[in-house]
Design a protein around this motif. Sequence first.
Motif, PDB file in Angstrom:
ATOM      1  N   SER A 188     -12.079  -0.550 -27.191  1.00  0.00           N
ATOM      2  CA  SER A 188     -11.207   0.404 -26.502  1.00  0.00           C
ATOM      3  C   SER A 188     -11.860   1.779 -26.456  1.00  0.00           C
ATOM      4  N   PRO A 189     -11.717   2.519 -25.342  1.00  0.00           N
ATOM      5  CA  PRO A 189     -12.252   3.877 -25.275  1.00  0.00           C
ATOM      6  C   PRO A 189     -11.660   4.746 -26.383  1.00  0.00           C
ATOM      7  N   THR A 190     -12.526   5.469 -27.093  1.00  0.00           N
ATOM      8  CA  THR A 190     -12.112   6.211 -28.276  1.00  0.00           C
ATOM      9  C   THR A 190     -12.747   7.590 -28.281  1.00  0.00           C
ATOM     10  N   LEU A 191     -11.979   8.570 -28.716  1.00  0.00           N
ATOM     11  CA  LEU A 191     -12.507   9.911 -28.980  1.00  0.00           C
ATOM     12  C   LEU A 191     -12.200  10.257 -30.425  1.00  0.00           C
ATOM     13  N   GLN A 192     -13.198  10.708 -31.165  1.00  0.00           N
ATOM     14  CA  GLN A 192     -13.005  11.068 -32.567  1.00  0.00           C
ATOM     15  C   GLN A 192     -13.320  12.535 -32.785  1.00  0.00           C
ATOM     16  N   THR A 193     -12.455  13.203 -33.541  1.00  0.00           N
ATOM     17  CA  THR A 193     -12.642  14.616 -33.883  1.00  0.00           C
ATOM     18  C   THR A 193     -12.607  14.731 -35.400  1.00  0.00           C
ATOM     19  N   PRO A 194     -13.715  14.556 -36.067  1.00  0.00           N
ATOM     20  CA  PRO A 194     -13.747  14.489 -37.536  1.00  0.00           C
ATOM     21  C   PRO A 194     -13.127  15.724 -38.194  1.00  0.00           C
ATOM     22  N   GLY A 195     -12.414  15.462 -39.300  1.00  0.00           N
ATOM     23  CA  GLY A 195     -11.834  16.541 -40.085  1.00  0.00           C
ATOM     24  C   GLY A 195     -10.418  16.910 -39.710  1.00  0.00           C
ATOM     25  N   PHE A 196      -9.896  16.349 -38.620  1.00  0.00           N
ATOM     26  CA  PHE A 196      -8.544  16.692 -38.185  1.00  0.00           C
ATOM     27  C   PHE A 196      -7.758  15.428 -37.865  1.00  0.00           C
ATOM     28  N   ALA A 197      -6.671  15.236 -38.582  1.00  0.00           N
ATOM     29  CA  ALA A 197      -5.783  14.104 -38.345  1.00  0.00           C
ATOM     30  C   ALA A 197      -4.878  14.409 -37.161  1.00  0.00           C
ATOM     31  N   HIS A 198      -4.794  13.461 -36.240  1.00  0.00           N
ATOM     32  CA  HIS A 198      -3.984  13.670 -35.037  1.00  0.00           C
ATOM     33  C   HIS A 198      -2.523  13.333 -35.307  1.00  0.00           C
ATOM     34  N   PHE A 199      -1.633  14.202 -34.819  1.00  0.00           N
ATOM     35  CA  PHE A 199      -0.200  13.992 -34.978  1.00  0.00           C
ATOM     36  C   PHE A 199       0.501  13.688 -33.660  1.00  0.00           C
ATOM     37  N   SER A 200      -0.055  14.119 -32.544  1.00  0.00           N
ATOM     38  CA  SER A 200       0.647  13.956 -31.272  1.00  0.00           C
ATOM     39  C   SER A 200      -0.356  13.941 -30.134  1.00  0.00           C
ATOM     40  N   GLU A 248      -0.106   3.108 -14.366  1.00  0.00           N
ATOM     41  CA  GLU A 248       0.841   2.172 -14.967  1.00  0.00           C
ATOM     42  C   GLU A 248       0.165   1.287 -16.016  1.00  0.00           C
ATOM     43  N   GLY A 249       0.764   1.243 -17.203  1.00  0.00           N
ATOM     44  CA  GLY A 249       0.259   0.387 -18.259  1.00  0.00           C
ATOM     45  C   GLY A 249      -0.790   1.023 -19.142  1.00  0.00           C
ATOM     46  N   LEU A 250      -1.213   2.251 -18.855  1.00  0.00           N
ATOM     47  CA  LEU A 250      -2.223   2.921 -19.668  1.00  0.00           C
ATOM     48  C   LEU A 250      -1.533   3.719 -20.773  1.00  0.00           C
ATOM     49  N   LEU A 251      -1.934   3.455 -22.017  1.00  0.00           N
ATOM     50  CA  LEU A 251      -1.305   4.070 -23.182  1.00  0.00           C
ATOM     51  C   LEU A 251      -2.375   4.711 -24.054  1.00  0.00           C
ATOM     52  N   ALA A 252      -2.089   5.928 -24.514  1.00  0.00           N
ATOM     53  CA  ALA A 252      -2.955   6.606 -25.481  1.00  0.00           C
ATOM     54  C   ALA A 252      -2.253   6.625 -26.827  1.00  0.00           C
ATOM     55  N   SER A 253      -3.010   6.367 -27.886  1.00  0.00           N
ATOM     56  CA  SER A 253      -2.473   6.456 -29.240  1.00  0.00           C
ATOM     57  C   SER A 253      -3.358   7.384 -30.062  1.00  0.00           C
ATOM     58  N   CYS A 254      -2.780   7.969 -31.116  1.00  0.00           N
ATOM     59  CA  CYS A 254      -3.551   8.856 -31.984  1.00  0.00           C
ATOM     60  C   CYS A 254      -3.106   8.652 -33.420  1.00  0.00           C
ATOM     61  N   GLY A 255      -3.998   8.970 -34.361  1.00  0.00           N
ATOM     62  CA  GLY A 255      -3.670   8.710 -35.756  1.00  0.00           C
ATOM     63  C   GLY A 255      -4.408   9.600 -36.717  1.00  0.00           C
ATOM     64  N   TRP A 256      -4.176   9.337 -37.979  1.00  0.00           N
ATOM     65  CA  TRP A 256      -4.779  10.120 -39.054  1.00  0.00           C
ATOM     66  C   TRP A 256      -6.247   9.764 -39.273  1.00  0.00           C
ATOM     67  N   ASP A 257      -6.788   8.818 -38.522  1.00  0.00           N
ATOM     68  CA  ASP A 257      -8.222   8.528 -38.577  1.00  0.00           C
ATOM     69  C   ASP A 257      -9.015   9.443 -37.635  1.00  0.00           C
ATOM     70  N   SER A 258      -8.331  10.485 -37.108  1.00  0.00           N
ATOM     71  CA  SER A 258      -8.960  11.488 -36.236  1.00  0.00           C
ATOM     72  C   SER A 258      -9.361  10.908 -34.880  1.00  0.00           C
ATOM     73  N   ARG A 259      -8.747   9.827 -34.476  1.00  0.00           N
ATOM     74  CA  ARG A 259      -9.140   9.181 -33.231  1.00  0.00           C
ATOM     75  C   ARG A 259      -7.990   9.117 -32.228  1.00  0.00           C
ATOM     76  N   VAL A 260      -8.371   9.260 -30.957  1.00  0.00           N
ATOM     77  CA  VAL A 260      -7.498   8.955 -29.829  1.00  0.00           C
ATOM     78  C   VAL A 260      -8.061   7.701 -29.174  1.00  0.00           C
ATOM     79  N   ILE A 261      -7.201   6.717 -28.945  1.00  0.00           N
ATOM     80  CA  ILE A 261      -7.642   5.434 -28.400  1.00  0.00           C
ATOM     81  C   ILE A 261      -6.814   5.096 -27.168  1.00  0.00           C
ATOM     82  N   LEU A 262      -7.481   4.638 -26.123  1.00  0.00           N
ATOM     83  CA  LEU A 262      -6.815   4.185 -24.900  1.00  0.00           C
ATOM     84  C   LEU A 262      -6.690   2.669 -24.907  1.00  0.00           C
ATOM     85  N   MET A 263      -5.578   2.193 -24.403  1.00  0.00           N
ATOM     86  CA  MET A 263      -5.398   0.757 -24.204  1.00  0.00           C
ATOM     87  C   MET A 263      -4.599   0.536 -22.928  1.00  0.00           C
ATOM     88  N   ARG A 264      -4.724  -0.647 -22.369  1.00  0.00           N
ATOM     89  CA  ARG A 264      -3.973  -0.999 -21.169  1.00  0.00           C
ATOM     90  C   ARG A 264      -3.132  -2.237 -21.462  1.00  0.00           C
TER      91      ARG A 264
END
Length: 352
Positions: free
Chosen positions: A5-17, A335-351
């Motif tokens: 899955s396409p991923t963006l990582q920003t080390p050192g910062f946990a994503h909340f939203s 339609e159907g494209l979802l982004a998720s984010c988490g405390w692993d500092s990553r944003v991930i796209l899924m369909r």
Amino acid sequence: MNAPSPTLQTPGFAHFSVAWSPFHNNRLAVASSANYGLVGNGRLHLVSLTSGRGSLPSLKLDKQYPTQDGLYDAAWSEIHENQLVTASGDGSIRLWDVTLNDLPIRIWHEHSREAFSVDWSNLKKDVFCSSSWDGTVKLWTPDRAHSITTLHAAQGCVYQALFSPHHPDLVASCSADGALKIFDLRAPSLLAAPTSLTNPLSTPALLVPPRGPAEMLTLDWNKYRPLVLAGAGTDKAIRVWDCRMLKVAGGPGSGPGPENTLVGGVCEADMLGHEYAVRKVQWSPHHADVLATASYDMTCRIWSTNSPPGRPPLLHIQDAHTEFVVGCSWSLYDEGLLASCGWDSRVILMRM
């Protein structure tokens, strides 16, 4: 074998939203905090989608704004394509212009504890709201130095507050007491003195009583069915409430509730599957029966509330995160494209 899955990582910062722009189909905002939001700085990330291989785009970090305290939520303006607001651990609400490179263009300091959510009305497009651990929900406009209304929503933390997508005067909140509350901004007390300092509204128009001791951490309005909401929290269950079925507080079988408050709501669905608390629910903007959830069990899941008899409501599990998943957001255009984010500092796209 499925492609990663396409991923963006920003080390050192946990994503909340994570939030999609209502104006641009390729723009995302991500609210983040150092040290998992417990102490330290925050950062607002601006992310864009670029052409990728296959059916999914790739993610690119365009710009970032540092803050002195952690950021817990972000919401794009509905009237200005380059502006958005954030909620911060120091209780502040900040208005940003992404064409500028450093400081916010306005800061409000009225919440006495952490500001945990922000939401911009898509009907009254010059108004947004915030919720806080101080038990209040506040309404704002970008051009005023103070909030325009304060709602006393709970004795403890108010984790989220959202405007109805169907009615400009309804605001729903969920809180540590486990209750889902709907406030009507046309209430006589607000019409008589609609300011945050003189006469705050403390009685909701509708109360869905809690089920047990669980805290309700998140809610969302269905985009197609008025007065239907989904909520979830520490008991791991996702529930869908039809709030058209109501009783006046004090009537037979109505349960606890303030006088003149409608109490009730029919639980249409009670979906189980997450192993830990659910931190985010969001209805699809394209389908009335589809919603996504994010959980401390490190998964983001997609559910259907209209599954055929004998089939489970769970449609898909995304388990690409390696830490708590606390945010998810559907694309408004794709339609159907979802982004998720988490405390692993990553944003991930899924369909879906």
